[in-house]
Design an enzyme around this catalytic site. Sequence first.
Site, PDB file in Angstrom:
ATOM      1  N   ASP A  16      85.149 -73.024  74.511  1.00 18.27           N
ATOM      2  CA  ASP A  16      85.653 -72.971  75.876  1.00 18.27           C
ATOM      3  C   ASP A  16      87.008 -72.257  75.825  1.00 18.27           C
ATOM      4  O   ASP A  16      87.604 -72.117  74.746  1.00 18.27           O
ATOM      5  CB  ASP A  16      85.802 -74.409  76.386  1.00 18.27           C
ATOM      6  CG  ASP A  16      86.640 -74.497  77.637  1.00 18.27           C
ATOM      7  OD1 ASP A  16      86.318 -73.780  78.600  1.00 18.27           O
ATOM      8  OD2 ASP A  16      87.614 -75.290  77.648  1.00 18.27           O
ATOM      9  N   ASP A  18      89.924 -72.248  78.785  1.00 16.75           N
ATOM     10  CA  ASP A  18      91.067 -72.963  79.367  1.00 16.75           C
ATOM     11  C   ASP A  18      91.236 -74.337  78.735  1.00 16.75           C
ATOM     12  O   ASP A  18      90.289 -75.124  78.658  1.00 16.75           O
ATOM     13  CB  ASP A  18      90.875 -73.104  80.882  1.00 16.75           C
ATOM     14  CG  ASP A  18      90.907 -71.747  81.577  1.00 16.75           C
ATOM     15  OD1 ASP A  18      91.985 -71.345  82.031  1.00 16.75           O
ATOM     16  OD2 ASP A  18      89.844 -71.092  81.622  1.00 16.75           O
TER      17      ASP A  18
HETATM   18 MG   LIG Z   1      88.549 -76.172  79.324  1.00 16.85          MG
END
Ligand SMILES: [Mg+2]
Length: 219
Positions: A16, A18
Amino acid sequence: MTSSTSARAPFLVLLDVDSTLIEDEVIELIADYAGVTAEVTEVTERAMAGELDFEESLRDRVALLEGVSAADVASVVDRVVVTDGVPELVAGVHEAGGYIAAVSGGFHEILDELAERLGLDRWRANRFEVSDGKLTGRVSGPIIGREAKRETLLEWAEELGVDPTRTVAIGDGANDLGMMSAAGLSVAFDAKPVVREQAHVSLPDRDMRQVLHVLGLQG
Ligand SMILES: [Mg+2]
């Protein structure tokens, strides 16, 4: 992953972006330019905790960004802080013959430069719709949410000739649970409780070098 019979078989680490690959939530940095940081941060927090549908919450947040200039969006990349240990993880995975990639509920406008700089093998994210140099407040194309992240993991594993059991998904938010459930190994990285509960491994500290230890690639 370190047994002699499988040492050369390829593997895929999918991150992932962010609050995982980077320290920030990019949409919150962009929200600064629209004066809507508080609203966007609250909705992001609830979406990551699994309290809101990610796709719907993303549309709502992007709507608040209408009118922000594309130039301001592009400048946000200079404010992004890469998580400690990411360059070492990229190098360690490549040395071991693996692939490392990112799939993001954030935006290509930021991720493209970052991913190239870090030497990622693949990346995918959402895209803002832009008109006359300004955000329209809409997302262009399909939204990369929980299910799209899961499909991305399986699609790239197949393309790269990686058995799905040799995939590793690393994330912090509820929208990562799809790819984490499909991966051979799921790693919660400084994650929300709902993610920690479902992951194979939970890493509390924000140092990506820990993943090298989990994979047996260092030490
Ligand atoms: Mg995230």
